[in-house]
Design a protein around this motif. Structure first.
Motif, PDB file in Angstrom:
ATOM      1  N   LEU A 129      30.278  52.883  31.983  1.00 23.77           N
ATOM      2  CA  LEU A 129      30.009  51.523  32.209  1.00 23.77           C
ATOM      3  C   LEU A 129      31.441  50.927  32.773  1.00 23.77           C
ATOM      4  N   VAL A 130      31.069  50.149  33.828  1.00 20.91           N
ATOM      5  CA  VAL A 130      32.507  49.662  34.438  1.00 20.91           C
ATOM      6  C   VAL A 130      32.367  48.084  34.419  1.00 20.91           C
ATOM      7  N   GLU A 131      33.355  47.470  33.767  1.00 20.27           N
ATOM      8  CA  GLU A 131      33.397  45.920  33.762  1.00 20.27           C
ATOM      9  C   GLU A 131      34.114  45.529  35.103  1.00 20.27           C
ATOM     10  N   SER A 132      33.682  44.216  35.509  1.00 21.63           N
ATOM     11  CA  SER A 132      34.735  43.597  36.406  1.00 21.63           C
ATOM     12  C   SER A 132      34.602  42.110  36.325  1.00 21.63           C
ATOM     13  N   GLY A 133      35.329  41.294  36.818  1.00 25.92           N
ATOM     14  CA  GLY A 133      35.216  40.028  36.968  1.00 25.92           C
ATOM     15  C   GLY A 133      36.197  39.140  36.128  1.00 25.92           C
ATOM     16  N   GLY A 134      37.138  39.960  35.474  1.00 26.15           N
ATOM     17  CA  GLY A 134      38.016  39.241  34.713  1.00 26.15           C
ATOM     18  C   GLY A 134      39.027  38.405  35.459  1.00 26.15           C
ATOM     19  N   GLY A 135      39.650  37.705  34.860  1.00 25.70           N
ATOM     20  CA  GLY A 135      41.181  37.323  35.563  1.00 25.70           C
ATOM     21  C   GLY A 135      41.536  35.839  34.644  1.00 25.70           C
ATOM     22  N   LEU A 136      42.449  35.265  35.297  1.00 28.21           N
ATOM     23  CA  LEU A 136      43.281  34.026  34.720  1.00 28.21           C
ATOM     24  C   LEU A 136      42.397  32.773  35.230  1.00 28.21           C
ATOM     25  N   VAL A 137      42.222  31.938  34.477  1.00 26.11           N
ATOM     26  CA  VAL A 137      41.469  30.653  34.524  1.00 26.11           C
ATOM     27  C   VAL A 137      41.902  29.512  33.668  1.00 26.11           C
ATOM     28  N   GLN A 138      42.086  28.368  34.100  1.00 18.68           N
ATOM     29  CA  GLN A 138      42.331  27.105  33.480  1.00 18.68           C
ATOM     30  C   GLN A 138      41.218  26.798  32.392  1.00 18.68           C
ATOM     31  N   ALA A 139      41.718  26.236  31.350  1.00 18.06           N
ATOM     32  CA  ALA A 139      40.701  25.418  30.541  1.00 18.06           C
ATOM     33  C   ALA A 139      39.586  24.757  31.413  1.00 18.06           C
ATOM     34  N   GLY A 140      38.460  24.890  30.925  1.00 13.15           N
ATOM     35  CA  GLY A 140      37.353  24.315  31.742  1.00 13.15           C
ATOM     36  C   GLY A 140      36.568  25.072  32.512  1.00 13.15           C
ATOM     37  N   GLY A 141      37.371  26.151  33.140  1.00 12.82           N
ATOM     38  CA  GLY A 141      36.835  26.701  34.218  1.00 12.82           C
ATOM     39  C   GLY A 141      35.788  27.796  33.929  1.00 12.82           C
ATOM     40  N   SER A 142      35.434  28.732  34.894  1.00 13.37           N
ATOM     41  CA  SER A 142      34.310  29.633  34.987  1.00 13.37           C
ATOM     42  C   SER A 142      34.643  30.948  35.340  1.00 13.37           C
ATOM     43  N   LEU A 143      33.997  31.828  34.860  1.00 10.72           N
ATOM     44  CA  LEU A 143      34.194  33.394  35.403  1.00 10.72           C
ATOM     45  C   LEU A 143      32.533  34.066  35.113  1.00 10.72           C
ATOM     46  N   ARG A 144      32.604  34.736  35.938  1.00 12.45           N
ATOM     47  CA  ARG A 144      31.411  35.634  35.751  1.00 12.45           C
ATOM     48  C   ARG A 144      31.648  37.105  35.573  1.00 12.45           C
ATOM     49  N   LEU A 145      31.492  37.581  34.620  1.00 13.75           N
ATOM     50  CA  LEU A 145      31.668  39.287  34.137  1.00 13.75           C
ATOM     51  C   LEU A 145      30.468  39.859  34.688  1.00 13.75           C
ATOM     52  N   SER A 146      30.743  41.285  35.258  1.00 14.93           N
ATOM     53  CA  SER A 146      29.745  42.111  35.434  1.00 14.93           C
ATOM     54  C   SER A 146      30.135  43.425  34.836  1.00 14.93           C
ATOM     55  N   CYS A 147      28.802  44.142  34.607  1.00 10.15           N
ATOM     56  CA  CYS A 147      29.129  45.521  33.769  1.00 10.15           C
ATOM     57  C   CYS A 147      27.936  46.380  34.646  1.00 10.15           C
ATOM     58  N   ALA A 148      28.532  47.452  35.181  1.00  8.88           N
ATOM     59  CA  ALA A 148      27.578  48.304  35.792  1.00  8.88           C
ATOM     60  C   ALA A 148      27.421  49.810  35.180  1.00  8.88           C
ATOM     61  N   ALA A 149      26.381  50.139  35.028  1.00  9.86           N
ATOM     62  CA  ALA A 149      26.062  51.271  33.988  1.00  9.86           C
ATOM     63  C   ALA A 149      25.400  52.341  35.024  1.00  9.86           C
ATOM     64  N   SER A 150      26.168  53.537  35.125  1.00 10.42           N
ATOM     65  CA  SER A 150      25.782  54.892  35.748  1.00 10.42           C
ATOM     66  C   SER A 150      25.549  55.856  34.901  1.00 10.42           C
ATOM     67  N   GLY A 151      25.091  56.983  35.514  1.00 11.96           N
ATOM     68  CA  GLY A 151      24.640  58.188  34.743  1.00 11.96           C
ATOM     69  C   GLY A 151      23.489  58.303  34.119  1.00 11.96           C
ATOM     70  N   ARG A 152      23.270  58.814  32.916  1.00 15.11           N
ATOM     71  CA  ARG A 152      21.894  59.045  32.468  1.00 15.11           C
ATOM     72  C   ARG A 152      21.415  57.547  31.795  1.00 15.11           C
ATOM     73  N   THR A 153      21.177  56.661  32.748  1.00 15.34           N
ATOM     74  CA  THR A 153      20.674  55.458  32.176  1.00 15.34           C
ATOM     75  C   THR A 153      19.151  55.413  32.208  1.00 15.34           C
ATOM     76  N   PHE A 154      18.356  56.684  32.202  1.00 15.09           N
ATOM     77  CA  PHE A 154      16.983  56.472  32.363  1.00 15.09           C
ATOM     78  C   PHE A 154      16.265  56.035  30.758  1.00 15.09           C
ATOM     79  N   GLY A 155      15.342  55.439  30.944  1.00 14.37           N
ATOM     80  CA  GLY A 155      14.706  54.814  29.835  1.00 14.37           C
ATOM     81  C   GLY A 155      15.250  53.476  29.424  1.00 14.37           C
ATOM     82  N   SER A 156      14.788  52.858  28.574  1.00 15.85           N
ATOM     83  CA  SER A 156      15.004  51.478  28.194  1.00 15.85           C
ATOM     84  C   SER A 156      16.351  51.222  27.031  1.00 15.85           C
ATOM     85  N   TYR A 157      17.215  50.220  27.622  1.00 16.15           N
ATOM     86  CA  TYR A 157      18.328  50.219  26.907  1.00 16.15           C
ATOM     87  C   TYR A 157      18.776  48.722  26.716  1.00 16.15           C
ATOM     88  N   ALA A 158      19.269  48.233  25.562  1.00 16.15           N
ATOM     89  CA  ALA A 158      19.879  46.842  25.448  1.00 16.15           C
ATOM     90  C   ALA A 158      21.411  47.008  25.731  1.00 16.15           C
TER      91      ALA A 158
END
Length: 124
Positions: free
Chosen positions: A4-33
């Motif tokens: 699992l590799v996360e991205s999208g973090g950073g420094l933001v002022q109060a009231g601001g927005s960010l979008r985090l992403s998490c990409a999964a790789s490897g043996r991800t077959f089948g259903s997962y939460a």
């Protein structure tokens, strides 16, 4: 193994927005939460949000409800966390987590794999 590799973090002022992403790789077959947890300095890791395999069932911690939105794109094996109306108390390292099976859970011990985390810092 699942990576699992996360991205999208950073420094933001109060009231601001960010979008985090998490990409999964490897043996991800089948259903997962997928879920997001966070850990602030000197505090325990806490549940933020989770989404089931279909994307139809989502859960949020009370502290982020109405401000954060979780979503996923199974074709890309990626989960997202949209963070709006950020406050200094949201400052933490955000971790994504992977759990085999369809259903979500707010319990960290039920997740099988974890990302390395991405830092979110909200200035006042």
């Amino acid at each position: 193994q699942v990576q699992l590799v996360e991205s999208g973090g950073g420094l933001v002022q109060a009231g601001g927005s960010l979008r985090l992403s998490c990409a999964a790789s490897g043996r991800t077959f089948g259903s997962y939460a997928m879920a997001w947890f966070r850990q602030a300095p000197g505090k325990e890791r806490e549940f933020v949000s989770a989404i089931d395999w279909t994307g139809s069932d989502t859960n949020y911690a009370d502290s982020v409800k109405g401000r954060f939105t979780i979503s996923r794109d199974n074709a890309k094996n990626t989960v997202y966390l949209q963070l709006n109306s950020l406050q200094p108390d949201d400052t933490a390292v955000y971790y994504c987590a992977y759990k085999r099976g369809i259903a979500t859970s707010p319990i960290s011990n039920e997740y099988d794999y974890w990302g390395q985390g991405t830092q979110v810092t909200v200035s006042s």
